[in-house]
Design a protein around this motif. Structure first.
Motif, PDB file in Angstrom:
ATOM      1  N   LEU A 263      63.443  72.076  54.994  1.00 31.90           N
ATOM      2  CA  LEU A 263      63.252  70.949  54.079  1.00 31.90           C
ATOM      3  C   LEU A 263      63.044  69.651  54.850  1.00 31.90           C
ATOM      4  CD1 LEU A 263      63.200  69.895  51.189  1.00 31.90           C
ATOM      5  CD2 LEU A 263      65.701  69.654  51.302  1.00 31.90           C
ATOM      6  N   LYS A 264      63.807  69.459  55.903  1.00 29.77           N
ATOM      7  CA  LYS A 264      63.665  68.253  56.719  1.00 29.77           C
ATOM      8  C   LYS A 264      62.283  68.187  57.355  1.00 29.77           C
ATOM      9  CE  LYS A 264      65.932  65.764  60.512  1.00 29.77           C
ATOM     10  NZ  LYS A 264      67.069  65.806  61.491  1.00 29.77           N
TER      11      LYS A 264
ATOM     12  N   THR B  87      59.625  67.526  54.636  1.00 24.17           N
ATOM     13  CA  THR B  87      59.677  66.126  54.197  1.00 24.17           C
ATOM     14  C   THR B  87      58.978  65.219  55.201  1.00 24.17           C
ATOM     15  OG1 THR B  87      61.769  66.523  53.051  1.00 24.17           O
ATOM     16  CG2 THR B  87      61.217  64.240  53.560  1.00 24.17           C
TER      17      THR B  87
ATOM     18  N   THR C 191      67.132  77.337  58.995  1.00 24.15           N
ATOM     19  CA  THR C 191      67.889  77.194  57.755  1.00 24.15           C
ATOM     20  C   THR C 191      67.028  76.489  56.716  1.00 24.15           C
ATOM     21  OG1 THR C 191      68.796  75.042  58.372  1.00 24.15           O
ATOM     22  CG2 THR C 191      70.006  77.009  59.108  1.00 24.15           C
ATOM     23  N   SER C 192      67.457  76.565  55.471  1.00 21.16           N
ATOM     24  CA  SER C 192      66.731  75.880  54.395  1.00 21.16           C
ATOM     25  C   SER C 192      66.727  74.375  54.627  1.00 21.16           C
ATOM     26  CB  SER C 192      67.370  76.205  53.038  1.00 21.16           C
ATOM     27  OG  SER C 192      67.275  77.588  52.769  1.00 21.16           O
ATOM     28  N   ALA C 193      67.849  73.851  55.121  1.00 19.29           N
ATOM     29  CA  ALA C 193      67.940  72.412  55.376  1.00 19.29           C
ATOM     30  C   ALA C 193      66.947  71.991  56.460  1.00 19.29           C
ATOM     31  CB  ALA C 193      69.361  72.047  55.786  1.00 19.29           C
ATOM     32  N   GLU C 194      66.811  72.810  57.499  1.00 21.20           N
ATOM     33  CA  GLU C 194      65.871  72.492  58.577  1.00 21.20           C
ATOM     34  C   GLU C 194      64.428  72.535  58.080  1.00 21.20           C
ATOM     35  OE1 GLU C 194      68.360  74.097  62.484  1.00 21.20           O
ATOM     36  OE2 GLU C 194      67.179  75.504  61.275  1.00 21.20           O
TER      37      GLU C 194
END
Length: 222
Positions: free
Chosen positions: A203-204, A207, A198-201
């Motif tokens: 991004l994490k 980061t 996912t995009s959240a994964e």
């Protein structure tokens, strides 16, 4: 004995079947042969009793490099008859040892796998892995109760031929997880669609990489 004696001298592989009981296996163009007396010993039978139980003359006398006289041996087909007709614990154990462990290892195409030393190591590692996986999974389940119907495991094994101490470690991982090195992870993530994320994964992960890189750059001399 129901066949003329073949004058070819065969060098058998001597493999450990059980404590104090070795099994000699002869590899010939027509297949594998096992020493009849040793097959009978696995089931605590005499050769004559084994042949009588099968109800027909079996076997073929072969010359072995470690014997002065020809030795009665059983072909793979005759060994299958033993497994079908004799219902003893020793027969079941021999069947597992031969069909599930030893024969597949002998059929490996790699030349190194056809040496007795390498085969011994392969069988020892397989037996050791089975014990360690069982222990690691048991300890992980006791440590982390949960639903185990659908699960994936990462198991670290420790093996030394002359060391009976073992330090296995098992860990449950998610069904959507992957095990990879950092460089391997980059190769999995970069191509679109190769590794679902996912995009959240993403991004994490980005980061975390940026923070680690920034901390490392800060330590470089100006």
């Amino acid at each position: 004995m129901n066949a003329a004696i073949d004058q070819q001298v065969n060098t058998p592989l001597r493999l450990d079947f059980a404590k104090g009981l070795a099994m000699r296996v002869v590899r010939r163009p027509e297949g594998f042969w096992l020493v009849a007396a040793e097959v009978a010993a696995c089931m605590k039978l005499e050769v004559k009793d084994l042949l009588k139980a099968l109800g027909e003359p079996l076997g073929r006398p072969l010359r072995l490099a470690d014997e002065a006289e020809p030795v009665l041996c059983l072909s793979e087909g005759e060994l299958d008859d033993v497994f079908r007709r004799i219902k003893k614990p020793g027969a079941r154990r021999l069947r597992r040892w031969w069909l599930e462990e030893t024969r597949p290892a002998l059929l490996q195409e790699a030349g190194a796998a056809n040496t007795a030393e390498t085969l011994h190591l392969a069988l020892a590692l397989a037996a050791e892995a089975a014990q360690q996986v069982s222990r690691a999974v048991m300890e992980a389940v006791l440590r982390e109760p949960g639903t185990w119907q659908h699960s994936r495991w990462v198991v670290a094994l420790d093996y030394a031929p002359n060391n009976k101490q073992r330090w296995p470690h098992g860990r449950l991982i998610g069904l959507n997880s992957s095990v990879s090195t950092l460089s391997g992870m980059a190769e999995l993530i970069a191509p679109p669609g190769k590794m679902p994320a996912t995009s959240a994964e993403l991004l994490k992960l980005a980061t975390a990489c940026q923070q680690r890189l920034a901390a490392r750059l800060d330590k470089l001399p100006g």
